[in-house]
Design a protein around this motif. Sequence first.
Motif, PDB file in Angstrom:
ATOM      1  N   ALA A  95       0.825  -1.216   0.000  1.00 39.11           N
ATOM      2  CA  ALA A  95       0.000   0.000   0.000  1.00 39.11           C
ATOM      3  C   ALA A  95       0.861   1.269   0.000  1.00 39.11           C
ATOM      4  O   ALA A  95       0.396   2.331  -0.412  1.00 39.11           O
ATOM      5  CB  ALA A  95      -0.933  -0.002   1.205  1.00 39.11           C
ATOM      6  N   ASP A  96       2.107   1.168   0.438  1.00 41.36           N
ATOM      7  CA  ASP A  96       3.000   2.330   0.481  1.00 41.36           C
ATOM      8  C   ASP A  96       3.644   2.654  -0.864  1.00 41.36           C
ATOM      9  O   ASP A  96       4.222   3.731  -1.032  1.00 41.36           O
ATOM     10  CB  ASP A  96       4.135   2.090   1.492  1.00 41.36           C
ATOM     11  CG  ASP A  96       3.643   1.994   2.907  1.00 41.36           C
ATOM     12  OD1 ASP A  96       2.853   2.863   3.318  1.00 41.36           O
ATOM     13  OD2 ASP A  96       4.056   1.041   3.610  1.00 41.36           O
ATOM     14  N   LEU A  97       3.601   1.732  -1.816  1.00 38.26           N
ATOM     15  CA  LEU A  97       4.352   1.891  -3.056  1.00 38.26           C
ATOM     16  C   LEU A  97       4.046   3.184  -3.815  1.00 38.26           C
ATOM     17  O   LEU A  97       4.980   3.848  -4.277  1.00 38.26           O
ATOM     18  CB  LEU A  97       4.178   0.669  -3.958  1.00 38.26           C
ATOM     19  CG  LEU A  97       4.763  -0.634  -3.396  1.00 38.26           C
ATOM     20  CD1 LEU A  97       4.485  -1.790  -4.346  1.00 38.26           C
ATOM     21  CD2 LEU A  97       6.233  -0.503  -3.099  1.00 38.26           C
ATOM     22  N   PRO A  98       2.782   3.601  -3.976  1.00 40.55           N
ATOM     23  CA  PRO A  98       2.536   4.847  -4.706  1.00 40.55           C
ATOM     24  C   PRO A  98       3.201   6.072  -4.059  1.00 40.55           C
ATOM     25  O   PRO A  98       3.740   6.931  -4.769  1.00 40.55           O
ATOM     26  CB  PRO A  98       1.005   4.982  -4.703  1.00 40.55           C
ATOM     27  CG  PRO A  98       0.515   3.576  -4.562  1.00 40.55           C
ATOM     28  CD  PRO A  98       1.518   2.908  -3.659  1.00 40.55           C
ATOM     29  N   SER A  99       3.194   6.146  -2.734  1.00 39.52           N
ATOM     30  CA  SER A  99       3.825   7.305  -2.086  1.00 39.52           C
ATOM     31  C   SER A  99       5.336   7.135  -1.968  1.00 39.52           C
ATOM     32  O   SER A  99       6.064   8.119  -1.817  1.00 39.52           O
ATOM     33  CB  SER A  99       3.205   7.562  -0.709  1.00 39.52           C
ATOM     34  OG  SER A  99       3.323   6.437   0.127  1.00 39.52           O
ATOM     35  N   LEU A 100       5.836   5.909  -2.076  1.00 41.80           N
ATOM     36  CA  LEU A 100       7.274   5.662  -2.025  1.00 41.80           C
ATOM     37  C   LEU A 100       7.947   5.971  -3.355  1.00 41.80           C
ATOM     38  O   LEU A 100       9.114   6.397  -3.378  1.00 41.80           O
ATOM     39  CB  LEU A 100       7.533   4.204  -1.617  1.00 41.80           C
ATOM     40  CG  LEU A 100       8.979   3.735  -1.533  1.00 41.80           C
ATOM     41  CD1 LEU A 100       9.796   4.597  -0.573  1.00 41.80           C
ATOM     42  CD2 LEU A 100       9.032   2.265  -1.124  1.00 41.80           C
ATOM     43  N   LEU A 101       7.249   5.780  -4.464  1.00 40.93           N
ATOM     44  CA  LEU A 101       7.854   5.971  -5.783  1.00 40.93           C
ATOM     45  C   LEU A 101       8.538   7.333  -5.950  1.00 40.93           C
ATOM     46  O   LEU A 101       9.672   7.379  -6.436  1.00 40.93           O
ATOM     47  CB  LEU A 101       6.841   5.731  -6.902  1.00 40.93           C
ATOM     48  CG  LEU A 101       7.394   5.913  -8.314  1.00 40.93           C
ATOM     49  CD1 LEU A 101       8.563   4.954  -8.586  1.00 40.93           C
ATOM     50  CD2 LEU A 101       6.293   5.714  -9.341  1.00 40.93           C
ATOM     51  N   PRO A 102       7.928   8.455  -5.561  1.00 38.48           N
ATOM     52  CA  PRO A 102       8.635   9.731  -5.731  1.00 38.48           C
ATOM     53  C   PRO A 102       9.965   9.794  -4.965  1.00 38.48           C
ATOM     54  O   PRO A 102      10.921  10.419  -5.422  1.00 38.48           O
ATOM     55  CB  PRO A 102       7.647  10.772  -5.194  1.00 38.48           C
ATOM     56  CG  PRO A 102       6.313  10.122  -5.307  1.00 38.48           C
ATOM     57  CD  PRO A 102       6.555   8.654  -5.072  1.00 38.48           C
ATOM     58  N   LEU A 103      10.054   9.126  -3.817  1.00 37.08           N
ATOM     59  CA  LEU A 103      11.308   9.115  -3.066  1.00 37.08           C
ATOM     60  C   LEU A 103      12.341   8.224  -3.760  1.00 37.08           C
ATOM     61  O   LEU A 103      13.524   8.579  -3.834  1.00 37.08           O
ATOM     62  CB  LEU A 103      11.074   8.659  -1.627  1.00 37.08           C
ATOM     63  CG  LEU A 103      10.615   9.767  -0.680  1.00 37.08           C
ATOM     64  CD1 LEU A 103       9.198  10.194  -0.967  1.00 37.08           C
ATOM     65  CD2 LEU A 103      10.759   9.309   0.749  1.00 37.08           C
ATOM     66  N   LEU A 104      11.895   7.082  -4.281  1.00 37.96           N
ATOM     67  CA  LEU A 104      12.798   6.224  -5.045  1.00 37.96           C
ATOM     68  C   LEU A 104      13.325   6.971  -6.268  1.00 37.96           C
ATOM     69  O   LEU A 104      14.508   6.897  -6.596  1.00 37.96           O
ATOM     70  CB  LEU A 104      12.086   4.941  -5.480  1.00 37.96           C
ATOM     71  CG  LEU A 104      11.615   4.013  -4.366  1.00 37.96           C
ATOM     72  CD1 LEU A 104      10.700   2.933  -4.933  1.00 37.96           C
ATOM     73  CD2 LEU A 104      12.800   3.398  -3.643  1.00 37.96           C
ATOM     74  N   ARG A 105      12.434   7.688  -6.920  1.00 37.97           N
ATOM     75  CA  ARG A 105      12.828   8.496  -8.073  1.00 37.97           C
ATOM     76  C   ARG A 105      13.813   9.581  -7.630  1.00 37.97           C
ATOM     77  O   ARG A 105      14.806   9.856  -8.301  1.00 37.97           O
ATOM     78  CB  ARG A 105      11.581   9.110  -8.712  1.00 37.97           C
ATOM     79  CG  ARG A 105      11.799  10.187  -9.736  1.00 37.97           C
ATOM     80  CD  ARG A 105      12.460   9.830 -11.039  1.00 37.97           C
ATOM     81  NE  ARG A 105      12.024   8.577 -11.581  1.00 37.97           N
ATOM     82  CZ  ARG A 105      12.871   7.632 -12.023  1.00 37.97           C
ATOM     83  NH1 ARG A 105      14.162   7.813 -11.984  1.00 37.97           N
ATOM     84  NH2 ARG A 105      12.424   6.510 -12.512  1.00 37.97           N
TER      85      ARG A 105
END
Length: 150
Positions: free
Chosen positions: A11-21
């Motif tokens: 469930a965290d993946l959508p909000s984590l993506l900008p940080l990974l980017r």
Amino acid sequence: MGTAIQRSTVADLPSLLPLLRGYSTFYRTPARDEDLLRMAEAFCGDSPDGLQLLARTEDGTLVGYATVLWSWDTTSGTRLAVMEDLFVTEAVRGEGVGRALLEACASTARERGCTALAWETAPDNDVAQRLYDATGAERSTWLGYRLALG
């Protein structure tokens, strides 16, 4: 600032993506979003490979993450945790989020029976080096190498 540290979930993946980017951009690497998400999903739950820890503000905003890989140290024959990533959004750098993530990585590694936590950073990443130097960790004299296999 109050920061809560927790393990990542799908469930965290959508909000984590900008940080990974943000991490990928910081190190000038061309990682694709699909690849970043696939990697992050592999660390959700009870992965034998490692985990990702997330830092959230009191209002729930994701402001940092750390990735820890499980390995072995063949020089000592003991379990080793490798902090592959540590990233904090620019807006909260210097407010203790990086230190909280680093401490959570060390605590989780201890719980897993690891005798050390290792990591590396770019030679020009002065901000990260100040944090790492302040932890009492020893700088390694080892040189890092990477062989592309693609």
